[in-house]
Motif scaffolding. Sequence first.
Motif, PDB file in Angstrom:
ATOM      1  N   LEU A   1     -69.036   3.156 -37.437  1.00  0.00           N
ATOM      2  CA  LEU A   1     -68.654   4.008 -36.287  1.00  0.00           C
ATOM      3  C   LEU A   1     -68.864   5.561 -36.433  1.00  0.00           C
ATOM      4  O   LEU A   1     -68.805   6.319 -35.579  1.00  0.00           O
ATOM      5  CB  LEU A   1     -67.182   3.484 -36.286  1.00  0.00           C
ATOM      6  N   ALA A   2     -68.437   6.153 -37.676  1.00  0.00           N
ATOM      7  CA  ALA A   2     -68.480   7.582 -38.117  1.00  0.00           C
ATOM      8  C   ALA A   2     -70.072   7.869 -37.751  1.00  0.00           C
ATOM      9  O   ALA A   2     -70.142   9.092 -37.457  1.00  0.00           O
ATOM     10  CB  ALA A   2     -67.926   7.778 -39.356  1.00  0.00           C
TER      11      ALA A   2
ATOM     12  N   GLN B   1     -68.594   7.168 -33.078  1.00  0.00           N
ATOM     13  CA  GLN B   1     -67.595   6.459 -32.320  1.00  0.00           C
ATOM     14  C   GLN B   1     -66.219   6.763 -32.720  1.00  0.00           C
ATOM     15  O   GLN B   1     -66.074   6.535 -33.950  1.00  0.00           O
ATOM     16  CB  GLN B   1     -68.083   4.968 -32.322  1.00  0.00           C
ATOM     17  N   PRO B   2     -65.145   6.898 -31.738  1.00  0.00           N
ATOM     18  CA  PRO B   2     -63.930   6.787 -32.142  1.00  0.00           C
ATOM     19  C   PRO B   2     -63.203   5.657 -32.819  1.00  0.00           C
ATOM     20  O   PRO B   2     -63.849   4.472 -32.337  1.00  0.00           O
ATOM     21  CB  PRO B   2     -63.095   7.122 -30.783  1.00  0.00           C
ATOM     22  N   PHE B   3     -62.314   5.622 -33.652  1.00  0.00           N
ATOM     23  CA  PHE B   3     -61.686   4.658 -34.280  1.00  0.00           C
ATOM     24  C   PHE B   3     -60.801   3.724 -33.075  1.00  0.00           C
ATOM     25  O   PHE B   3     -59.287   3.818 -33.467  1.00  0.00           O
ATOM     26  CB  PHE B   3     -60.635   4.778 -35.629  1.00  0.00           C
ATOM     27  N   THR B   4     -61.101   3.450 -32.017  1.00  0.00           N
ATOM     28  CA  THR B   4     -60.302   2.700 -31.176  1.00  0.00           C
ATOM     29  C   THR B   4     -60.148   1.318 -31.447  1.00  0.00           C
ATOM     30  O   THR B   4     -60.906   0.781 -32.433  1.00  0.00           O
ATOM     31  CB  THR B   4     -60.756   2.922 -29.828  1.00  0.00           C
ATOM     32  N   GLN B   5     -59.100   0.829 -30.975  1.00  0.00           N
ATOM     33  CA  GLN B   5     -58.896  -0.706 -31.243  1.00  0.00           C
ATOM     34  C   GLN B   5     -60.084  -1.653 -30.880  1.00  0.00           C
ATOM     35  O   GLN B   5     -60.584  -2.321 -31.681  1.00  0.00           O
ATOM     36  CB  GLN B   5     -57.622  -1.327 -30.408  1.00  0.00           C
ATOM     37  N   GLU B   6     -60.703  -1.235 -29.940  1.00  0.00           N
ATOM     38  CA  GLU B   6     -61.962  -2.028 -29.181  1.00  0.00           C
ATOM     39  C   GLU B   6     -63.198  -1.782 -30.355  1.00  0.00           C
ATOM     40  O   GLU B   6     -63.563  -2.912 -30.563  1.00  0.00           O
ATOM     41  CB  GLU B   6     -62.390  -1.481 -27.859  1.00  0.00           C
ATOM     42  N   ASN B   7     -63.206  -0.592 -30.701  1.00  0.00           N
ATOM     43  CA  ASN B   7     -64.607  -0.176 -31.629  1.00  0.00           C
ATOM     44  C   ASN B   7     -64.162  -1.094 -33.003  1.00  0.00           C
ATOM     45  O   ASN B   7     -65.193  -1.677 -33.703  1.00  0.00           O
ATOM     46  CB  ASN B   7     -64.628   0.932 -31.910  1.00  0.00           C
ATOM     47  N   LEU B   8     -62.841  -1.149 -33.418  1.00  0.00           N
ATOM     48  CA  LEU B   8     -62.437  -1.516 -34.786  1.00  0.00           C
ATOM     49  C   LEU B   8     -62.476  -2.925 -34.760  1.00  0.00           C
ATOM     50  O   LEU B   8     -62.940  -3.606 -35.571  1.00  0.00           O
ATOM     51  CB  LEU B   8     -61.039  -1.152 -35.353  1.00  0.00           C
ATOM     52  N   GLU B   9     -62.279  -3.505 -33.562  1.00  0.00           N
ATOM     53  CA  GLU B   9     -62.296  -4.899 -33.223  1.00  0.00           C
ATOM     54  C   GLU B   9     -63.746  -5.509 -33.453  1.00  0.00           C
ATOM     55  O   GLU B   9     -64.137  -6.639 -33.908  1.00  0.00           O
ATOM     56  CB  GLU B   9     -61.454  -5.594 -32.226  1.00  0.00           C
ATOM     57  N   LYS B  10     -64.779  -5.031 -32.533  1.00  0.00           N
ATOM     58  CA  LYS B  10     -66.085  -5.062 -32.532  1.00  0.00           C
ATOM     59  C   LYS B  10     -66.820  -5.047 -34.088  1.00  0.00           C
ATOM     60  O   LYS B  10     -67.854  -5.717 -34.280  1.00  0.00           O
ATOM     61  CB  LYS B  10     -66.760  -3.919 -31.765  1.00  0.00           C
ATOM     62  N   THR B  11     -66.234  -4.185 -34.901  1.00  0.00           N
ATOM     63  CA  THR B  11     -67.020  -4.109 -36.148  1.00  0.00           C
ATOM     64  C   THR B  11     -66.051  -4.550 -37.224  1.00  0.00           C
ATOM     65  O   THR B  11     -66.424  -5.765 -37.697  1.00  0.00           O
ATOM     66  CB  THR B  11     -66.931  -2.508 -36.467  1.00  0.00           C
ATOM     67  N   TYR B  12     -65.079  -4.169 -37.448  1.00  0.00           N
ATOM     68  CA  TYR B  12     -64.149  -4.542 -38.726  1.00  0.00           C
ATOM     69  C   TYR B  12     -63.500  -5.976 -38.461  1.00  0.00           C
ATOM     70  O   TYR B  12     -63.623  -6.969 -39.488  1.00  0.00           O
ATOM     71  CB  TYR B  12     -63.103  -3.608 -39.140  1.00  0.00           C
ATOM     72  N   VAL B  13     -62.894  -6.115 -37.530  1.00  0.00           N
ATOM     73  CA  VAL B  13     -62.316  -7.405 -37.439  1.00  0.00           C
ATOM     74  C   VAL B  13     -63.357  -8.655 -37.211  1.00  0.00           C
ATOM     75  O   VAL B  13     -63.321  -9.795 -37.807  1.00  0.00           O
ATOM     76  CB  VAL B  13     -61.325  -7.545 -36.156  1.00  0.00           C
ATOM     77  N   ASN B  14     -64.637  -8.079 -36.399  1.00  0.00           N
ATOM     78  CA  ASN B  14     -65.600  -9.112 -36.356  1.00  0.00           C
ATOM     79  C   ASN B  14     -66.235  -9.465 -37.650  1.00  0.00           C
ATOM     80  O   ASN B  14     -66.494 -10.572 -37.857  1.00  0.00           O
ATOM     81  CB  ASN B  14     -66.578  -8.699 -35.342  1.00  0.00           C
TER      82      ASN B  14
END
Lengths: 616, 268
Positions: free
Chosen positions: A393-394, A398-411
């Motif tokens: 993301l960095a 890309q900002p650390f939004t819920q959507e972005n963190l879910e697409k990356t980390y949670v996924n």
Amino acid sequence: MSNNERQSMKVDIVCVGFGPATAGFLSEISKNLTYDDGSVKLSSRAMPGMPLQIICYERSDDIGFGVSGVVSKAHSIRQSYPDLNGSEIPLTIDVKKEKLVYLLDPHGASSRSAGLKITDKILKLGKWLPWYKKEALELPVIPSFLQKHDGLIFSMGQFSQWAASRILGSGMVQLWPGMPVDKALFFENKMIGVQMVDQGTDKKGEPADGYMPGMQIEADLTVLGDGPVGNISRQLDEKFGLPDDHQQKDWAVGMKMVIELPAHTNLKAGTVFHTFGYPEPEIFGFLYVHPENIVSVGIFVPSWYENPVRTAYRYLQQYIKHPYFRDDIKGGKLKSWGAKSIQESGKRGEPHLAGNGWARIGEGSASTNILTNSGVDEAWETGVLLAQAVEKLAAANQPFTQENLEKTYVNMRRKSHIEEEAEQARHSRDGFHRGFIRGLIGMGLTGLSKGKLNVKTEPKSTHQILKQPEDYFKGRISKERIAELKQQAFSKGLALNDLLMQELGWPEIEYDGQLFMSHQDALLVGGKVQAPNGYRDHVVFLHPHLCKECDNKICIEMCSGQAITPGEDGVPNFDNDRCIHCGACMWNCVKPVESKVDKINIDFQAGAGGLHSAEN
Amino acid sequence: MTNLNVVVCAGIVPDPLQTLDPVQTGEKPGLRNEMMLPHVLDPWAGHALYEAAELVKETGGKLYVVSIGPKAKLQQVMMTIAQKVPFQLIAADAAAGGFSDSKQIAVQLAELVKQIDGLDLSNTLLFGGWESASRGAGTTLQMVGEILGVTDQFQGVDKISLNDDGSFKVLERIEGGKHLHSSCSGAPAVLGWATGYLPEPPNNPQIGMTNMRTIMPALQQAKPADLENPELTFTAVELPKQKRDTKIVKDISADEIAQEIIDWIKSK
């Protein structure tokens, strides 16, 4: 600027708590903030021109003061450090031998069901079998899900010191112990950082000499690695709730001793013992043999245990006196001691993993595998996965939004082996809510079928499970005698558990001042337990009238440091100088005040001090 | 007096809250598993540091911390003190475990002080701990001063009061709980601190953030220091001990308890 004005500071990432998960996160990300030539790879928004500014705050007074009985396959840790050499880390050794042992009760004092008593009698008939040794049965086969071969035995304190030294050596990350974090800061629905605990206050938190309001640390991303009883994680659970159908009702307190063995011991370095059956059937135990004649030995007292005798300390003393271990430990010396709470709900207790401006890693994110009883390597891996997501993301700005963190980390977590194994383990502990035998059967079925077959049930909270002494010991101790014992305990300002155990026939512990000593003397061993002045009390009884109504006060019984004691007016006293921050009081109160997240009448906040040993 | 600098010679020691156990390591005495134990800034040196921080706040000078120890342990100790007061670290990497020769340490510390860029020793006070919480002969700081040619020395200091002309008054501990009042015409001077009167400052993240930007490079650049002295032999070592003698008694008067304590003290 006056000391009374709340200051603020801006960084890019603030981490709350330093344990294996945060160590994994910081190890991974600190390698990737700059290129080999030193130029910036991941740019800071807080400090333009610099790499990401990352800071981590740990509550305890040193980064090596964590507690865990650790035997781990260490797959993920080895991936982070392919050159990992166990001999570099004190108290670390490869697992060489494992034993799974059922311990019988040599005193007849434990609370065994009729079925278990019959089983024990049958087992004793087989004394001539090669597996029967010293009132114990060594199981000829260890189920694959419990095996830790190719793994490492290590000390959490020493491992944390080693990992922190490497992380700090990179010069890319700041790590500050002795800094409890008080509050999560939000702007609308976005987490914008944290606020540190006020310093220079009295015990109620009111400003006193040297008052300094806790600084606000603003960050684009807050990484929550504050463990199973972390107050920032719980604040998020209160704000957002748990995901639908998720609940955190299963807990245990794990207490351990680090013992220097006598010269005559037969225990060999690298040996791992997993035990069950004693001191109570529901209490599992372990003994890991480190190099240089040191052992870590401990027990787990679970929340699904109906018995109101919830003293991990006295039970642990009984445990090391069991004939199976006794001769090898006798004459040893207690070097250190500690305890912690363990979240044992597994996948079904998983909280939200990420939101706008925050992500959760480690044990507080339900990474511990409740079937295999392993959590350190899993926690480390969640940290590594988050670091990889943050890097992506960095790098893409890309900002650390819920959507972005879910697409990356949670996924990434969902696709990881941690997720697969946690799913398999989902119902592995359910059976214990229906009794010890059914619990064992359920665990075995789940493990052997990889989660396809289970003994399912709906877990209950401590306050729904726990029985009154008068009910639990019906037929063994009369109501009148229990009333007398309660009065005796109250008049001495002590918990009831010692008196109940004595009444039940548990042998008295004879203190030798070396290995066996009073609970209070143990607080002085291996680095005295203490709390610095100038902080508020971090254990608060929310509604005193509920304490006055409570005739169980299991918070006193379960307290790992005897920091909670009977109070004159019915409200327990709390002494933060004895608190080891295990958090057991947080899930052992039997007076719920809100059902949403099982909130009870004790507020367990972040506080300074606690254990001062780096050997646990 | 303006821009008066202070150099604090600060040793690191195993956390005194730990159980310290002297053992023979090779030919010299050491402490069992010392590298496993968490380390702290020697509490006496800590008092010196906090007093120094207050002093430079007053004078506008600069505060330097000079320390010798294993890099990993220095790094660990910096995590616990670098949020408290702003300072610049000058460090040397040495296996300073066990019991070292105080003269060798003094020689190395003096070398580090000499290497501080732009430090005018004539406008500098040299601070340190009067004693050590876990080891130390109480002679190191005195020798550092002698090597550097600083002859005005005060030990067991609890207070310093600066005058506008650069002179200062010092309270030194003497017997009977009293203080010796001394006047000094000005820097340079050596002050070995007792406890002082200042509390430990709170942790300030802003100070920590700023300090760490210079501390980590200083640690990375720390050169090895040789503390070995082949001519030195140890005949015996002892750690400061807090002895506890507990007795449980019932039904005796306060007077009797007081008399027993008096007898016990007299017998020591």
